[in-house]
Scaffold this motif. Structure first.
Motif, short mmCIF file in Angstrom:
data_model
loop_
_atom_site.label_atom_id
_atom_site.label_comp_id
_atom_site.label_asym_id
_atom_site.label_seq_id
_atom_site.Cartn_x
_atom_site.Cartn_y
_atom_site.Cartn_z
N SER A 73 0.89 -1.25 -0.02
CA SER A 73 0.00 0.30 -0.08
C SER A 73 0.82 1.33 0.07
CB SER A 73 -0.81 -0.04 1.21
OG SER A 73 -1.69 1.34 1.33
N GLY B 4 2.13 2.39 -3.25
CA GLY B 4 1.31 2.92 -4.11
C GLY B 4 -0.05 2.18 -4.68
N LEU B 5 -0.12 0.99 -4.17
CA LEU B 5 -1.17 -0.12 -4.69
C LEU B 5 -2.33 0.30 -4.00
CD1 LEU B 5 1.52 -1.34 -5.74
CD2 LEU B 5 0.30 -3.62 -5.51
N SER B 6 -3.60 0.21 -4.73
CA SER B 6 -4.95 0.27 -3.99
C SER B 6 -5.21 -0.98 -3.44
CB SER B 6 -5.80 0.47 -4.91
OG SER B 6 -5.96 -0.41 -5.92
N ASN B 7 -6.33 -0.96 -2.64
CA ASN B 7 -6.74 -2.34 -1.81
C ASN B 7 -6.91 -3.27 -2.76
OD1 ASN B 7 -6.38 -0.71 0.61
ND2 ASN B 7 -8.57 -0.60 1.03
N THR B 8 -7.72 -2.76 -3.71
CA THR B 8 -8.01 -3.89 -4.89
C THR B 8 -6.62 -4.58 -5.37
OG1 THR B 8 -9.84 -2.59 -5.41
CG2 THR B 8 -9.17 -4.45 -6.97
N GLN B 9 -5.56 -3.75 -5.70
CA GLN B 9 -4.35 -4.37 -6.28
C GLN B 9 -3.74 -5.27 -5.33
OE1 GLN B 9 -3.02 -0.33 -7.27
NE2 GLN B 9 -2.93 -0.90 -9.48
N SER C 249 -5.34 -7.01 -3.18
CA SER C 249 -6.11 -8.08 -2.95
C SER C 249 -5.92 -9.02 -4.20
CB SER C 249 -7.39 -7.85 -2.75
OG SER C 249 -8.43 -8.96 -2.67
N TRP D 110 -3.42 -0.06 8.35
CA TRP D 110 -3.60 1.26 8.02
C TRP D 110 -4.46 2.23 8.71
CZ3 TRP D 110 -5.45 -1.95 2.99
CH2 TRP D 110 -4.29 -2.27 2.31
#
Length: 295
Positions: free
Chosen positions: A92, A95-100, A102, A154
């Protein structure tokens, strides 16, 4: 090859998956080490990623042994919960989103499924399907555990940053020997009022302050809740031996206070300068204008 129980029957799907994970621990960890989640987090060496993967496989084996493959609170996950949380938080921060994140966790399942299919290619089709279902559920639970832990990390980080921002936004200024001031800007809610109180009391002790000025010029509105927070701060300062002065009460706020029937029971002044002048006078000091007393 599929395992057999003592009576010659095929092992239950859950125990089959348990034995498979134990048997293929090294191969699974090696394949995971090449996946983006492990490769990006464990950058020192590939061996570090492999060892981390083995720890996760061991946890899955323990969960399968307990036959609690659907339970994210299973004791088997305890050993890897913190590690999974750090991995998710690291991705995270990258720079990755929660979806990424996952999706990267979901990508750990295919390599294990392929190994399971190869191991059980001689098993009856229905047994293979049952074992694949157990493995899918187990990997889904692992993904859930990782996301829950990462979200907790987070949230904790967000709470810490929020408190740091509150502290930065609530400075205590030393105006004179024995006089400190807290200029308040923005909404005064319960969390911030607690920070204001703690910051002010610490300053009273450190500066040996006899007067503490709470300047609310930047507070947009004063209602009964804000007044309650102010009075708690005033009362706490009095217990520490300092007298509080509330300054910056604009006409609109004064009308609101009267309309609500609030009794602040505190010394008030229209501006910070007026409050400072009052405190200086009480300390026996006077502000002399330039040229005053000259002829």
């Amino acid at each position: 090859m599929p395992e057999h129980e003592a009576d010659g029957q095929l092992a239950t799907p859950t125990h089959e998956v348990r034995d498979f994970l134990h048997r293929r621990r090294e191969q699974i960890a090696q394949r995971w080490a090449d996946e983006p989640l492990f490769r990006a987090v464990f950058t020192v060496s590939r061996d570090e990623a492999v060892e981390a993967g083995k720890v996760v496989v061991d946890a899955l084996t323990q969960v399968a042994d307990s036959e609690q493959v659907e339970d994210p609170d299973s004791a088997g996950f305890s050993a890897v919960r913190e590690q999974l949380g750090r991995m998710g938080a690291a991705r995270s921060r990258a720079g990755l989103s929660n979806t990424q994140v996952s999706s990267e966790l979901a990508a750990l399942r295919p390599p294990v499924e392929n190994l399971l299919a190869a191991d059980l290619q001689q098993a009856p089709p229905e047994h293979l399907r049952a074992c694949s279902t157990v493995l899918t559920v187990l990997m889904g639970t692992l993904r859930l555990v990782a996301m829950q832990t990462a979200l907790s990390e987070w949230q904790a980080l967000s709470d810490r940053q929020r408190m740091q921002l509150l502290e930065v936004a609530t400075p205590v200024i030393r105006l004179w020997d024995g006089i400190v001031a807290v200029p308040l800007i923005g909404t005064l809610d319960s969390a911030r009022s607690q920070v204001v109180m703690e910051t002010l009391l610490n300053a009273v002790v450190e500066e040996h302050a006899r007067f503490a000025i709470l300047d609310i010029t930047g507070v947009p509105t004063v209602d009964s809740l804000v007044a309650q927070h102010l009075m708690k701060t005033v009362a706490a300062a009095r217990l520490m031996g300092a007298e509080c002065i509330v300054s910056g009460i604009r006409p609109a706020i004064a009308q609101t206070i009267v309309h609500l029937g609030l009794d602040l029971d505190v010394i008030t002044r229209a501006s910070l300068a007026d409050a400072l002048g009052y405190a200086l006078h009480q300390l026996g000091a006077d502000i002399v204008k330039p040229g005053a007393g000259q002829r």
